[in-house]
Design a protein around this motif. Structure first.
Motif, short mmCIF file in Angstrom:
data_model
loop_
_atom_site.label_atom_id
_atom_site.label_comp_id
_atom_site.label_asym_id
_atom_site.label_seq_id
_atom_site.Cartn_x
_atom_site.Cartn_y
_atom_site.Cartn_z
N ASP A 85 5.48 16.79 1.02
CA ASP A 85 4.68 17.93 1.46
C ASP A 85 3.20 17.82 1.11
OD1 ASP A 85 6.94 19.07 2.51
OD2 ASP A 85 7.26 20.46 0.84
N ASP A 86 2.86 17.04 0.07
CA ASP A 86 1.45 16.97 -0.33
C ASP A 86 0.75 15.71 0.16
OD1 ASP A 86 2.67 15.14 -1.99
OD2 ASP A 86 1.84 15.93 -3.86
N ALA A 87 1.33 15.02 1.15
CA ALA A 87 0.68 13.88 1.80
C ALA A 87 0.23 14.38 3.18
CB ALA A 87 1.64 12.71 1.93
N LEU A 88 -1.06 14.64 3.32
CA LEU A 88 -1.58 15.42 4.44
C LEU A 88 -2.63 14.66 5.24
CD1 LEU A 88 -2.05 18.70 2.34
CD2 LEU A 88 -0.07 18.05 3.72
N VAL A 89 -2.56 14.79 6.55
CA VAL A 89 -3.47 14.10 7.46
C VAL A 89 -4.49 15.10 8.00
CG1 VAL A 89 -3.68 12.80 9.62
CG2 VAL A 89 -1.70 12.43 8.12
N LEU A 90 -5.78 14.74 7.94
CA LEU A 90 -6.84 15.61 8.45
C LEU A 90 -7.52 14.94 9.65
CD1 LEU A 90 -8.54 16.84 5.13
CD2 LEU A 90 -6.64 17.85 6.41
N GLU A 91 -7.59 15.68 10.75
CA GLU A 91 -8.32 15.25 11.94
C GLU A 91 -9.61 16.07 12.02
OE1 GLU A 91 -7.47 12.85 13.92
OE2 GLU A 91 -5.45 12.46 13.17
N PHE A 92 -10.70 15.43 12.40
CA PHE A 92 -12.00 16.11 12.43
C PHE A 92 -12.43 16.37 13.87
CE2 PHE A 92 -11.58 14.88 8.20
CZ PHE A 92 -12.44 15.67 7.44
N CYS A 126 0.83 -1.21 0.00
CA CYS A 126 0.00 0.00 0.00
C CYS A 126 0.87 1.26 0.00
CB CYS A 126 -0.93 0.00 1.21
SG CYS A 126 -2.23 -1.26 1.14
N ALA A 127 1.96 1.22 0.75
CA ALA A 127 2.88 2.36 0.75
C ALA A 127 3.45 2.61 -0.64
CB ALA A 127 4.00 2.14 1.76
N ALA A 128 3.71 1.54 -1.37
CA ALA A 128 4.24 1.69 -2.73
C ALA A 128 3.22 2.36 -3.66
CB ALA A 128 4.63 0.32 -3.29
N VAL A 129 1.95 1.98 -3.51
CA VAL A 129 0.90 2.60 -4.32
C VAL A 129 0.83 4.10 -4.04
CG1 VAL A 129 -1.59 2.70 -4.73
CG2 VAL A 129 -0.47 0.49 -4.46
N LEU A 130 0.85 4.47 -2.76
CA LEU A 130 0.75 5.88 -2.40
C LEU A 130 1.99 6.66 -2.83
CD1 LEU A 130 -0.87 5.49 1.14
CD2 LEU A 130 -1.99 6.09 -1.02
N ALA A 131 3.15 6.04 -2.75
CA ALA A 131 4.38 6.71 -3.16
C ALA A 131 4.38 7.01 -4.65
CB ALA A 131 5.59 5.87 -2.78
N GLU A 132 3.75 6.13 -5.44
CA GLU A 132 3.71 6.31 -6.89
C GLU A 132 2.68 7.35 -7.33
OE1 GLU A 132 2.93 2.46 -8.46
OE2 GLU A 132 4.92 1.67 -7.99
N HIS A 133 1.73 7.64 -6.47
CA HIS A 133 0.67 8.56 -6.86
C HIS A 133 1.21 9.98 -7.05
CE1 HIS A 133 -3.22 10.45 -7.18
NE2 HIS A 133 -2.85 11.32 -6.26
N LYS A 134 0.81 10.62 -8.12
CA LYS A 134 1.22 11.99 -8.42
C LYS A 134 0.08 12.94 -8.05
CE LYS A 134 4.95 10.37 -10.34
NZ LYS A 134 6.24 10.46 -9.63
N GLY A 135 0.26 13.66 -6.97
CA GLY A 135 -0.76 14.60 -6.53
C GLY A 135 -0.99 14.50 -5.04
N VAL A 136 -1.82 15.39 -4.54
CA VAL A 136 -2.07 15.47 -3.10
C VAL A 136 -2.80 14.23 -2.62
CG1 VAL A 136 -4.24 16.74 -3.37
CG2 VAL A 136 -2.97 16.92 -1.24
N VAL A 137 -2.43 13.77 -1.43
CA VAL A 137 -3.09 12.66 -0.75
C VAL A 137 -3.64 13.19 0.56
CG1 VAL A 137 -2.85 10.36 0.27
CG2 VAL A 137 -1.49 10.99 -1.75
N LEU A 138 -4.96 13.13 0.73
CA LEU A 138 -5.59 13.54 1.97
C LEU A 138 -5.94 12.29 2.77
CD1 LEU A 138 -8.08 16.33 0.80
CD2 LEU A 138 -5.68 16.55 1.48
N ASP A 139 -5.43 12.16 3.97
CA ASP A 139 -5.63 10.96 4.78
C ASP A 139 -6.72 11.20 5.81
OD1 ASP A 139 -5.48 8.56 6.05
OD2 ASP A 139 -3.32 8.64 6.43
N LEU A 140 -7.87 10.54 5.62
CA LEU A 140 -8.99 10.62 6.56
C LEU A 140 -9.19 9.28 7.28
CD1 LEU A 140 -9.56 12.89 4.34
CD2 LEU A 140 -11.95 12.65 4.98
#
Length: 271
Positions: free
Chosen positions: A179-186, A150-164
């Protein structure tokens, strides 16, 4: 390759039945070996009714229904993952009621972290199943099974990743260190102005947030695709009327309404 936003969602234990017999490849083929292993081990576990109920921590009421689902995984009808899952988050998102353009955007941009299938796009067709991040399958933990692929899939992705995702599911697919792999807390803002954790009720806030993003116009979607860091994300979300407060370069709190307070207000005005 053009950058594109994806948002990572936790799955739900509850799932809708039905679908079609159409099957297709799933997102991130690097995960296929782990998928096949998990599928084989879950079906084998379902062959023993008592062991299956114990491993999945199922009540007597649910045990046989969920076992039947897991035994039939290879031949069961499928539907898009974003439509398969039910529960508080997915009910608040309510993908079926979205206009066509918003629904298409959500199906492609929302990625669910499953304990059985790994990372799947909302549009990926999956059957109903029962398996969680805490389920014991074979000799490996879910983290050992999924983290690398799963980490490999996310590393290959081009663009922002929002983690919910919740913490247990975030552990199955570590974010890339960028910088564009971001964690959101609600959280919710109290009448005093204090921000307070929502715990279980954050699921509704996440669903409403995801619905707001999907319903945004094409210009906003383009802006989200162009986000490169937390500052850029905050700028786009605040323009949508979303309250977001960074707590680090890659983490932020999103303030949403508290459903408990909303229900209290409704009962006060209608009582």
């Amino acid at each position: 390759m053009t950058n594109s936003l994806i948002a990572l969602l936790p799955p739900s234990e509850t799932k809708r039945d039905g679908g079609s017999t159409v099957s297709a490849s799933l997102f991130g083929p690097v995960q296929d070996e782990a998928r096949e292993e998990a599928l084989t081990e879950l079906r084998a576990l379902a062959g023993d009714a008592e062991a299956h109920q114990r491993a999945l921590k199922l009540s007597d009421k649910l045990a046989e229904t969920e076992r039947a689902r897991n035994l039939a995984l290879c031949d069961a009808p499928r539907m898009p993952a974003l439509e398969r899952y039910t529960g508080v988050l997915y009910d608040a998102l309510d993908v079926a009621s979205l206009p066509d353009a918003a629904r298409t955007w959500a199906l492609e941009r929302y990625v669910i972290q499953s304990a059985l299938w790994g990372l799947v796009r909302g549009s990926d067709a999956i059957p109903a199943y029962r398996c969680s991040a805490s389920t014991g399958l074979g000799k490996r933990s879910m983290k050992q099974r999924w983290a690398r692929a799963c980490a490999a899939v996310l590393a290959e992705h081009k663009g922002v990743v929002l983690d919910l995702r919740s913490k247990s599911y975030a552990a199955l697919g570590p974010l890339p260190d960028r910088d564009d792999a971001l964690v959101l807390e609600f959280v919710t803002r109290m009448p005093t102005g204090e921000l307070k954790q929502l715990n279980h009720f954050n699921k509704q806030g996440k669903g409403e947030f995801l619905r707001t993003l999907a319903l945004a116009d094409s210009e906003v979607h383009e802006q989200l695709d162009a986000v490169g860091d937390m500052e850029g994300l905050c700028s786009v979300l605040r323009a949508l009327g979303i309250e977001i407060d960074p707590i680090s370069e890659r983490e932020a709190m999103v303030a949403v309404g508290d459903p408990r307070q909303q229900r209290l207000g409704q009962s006060t005005t209608t009582g």
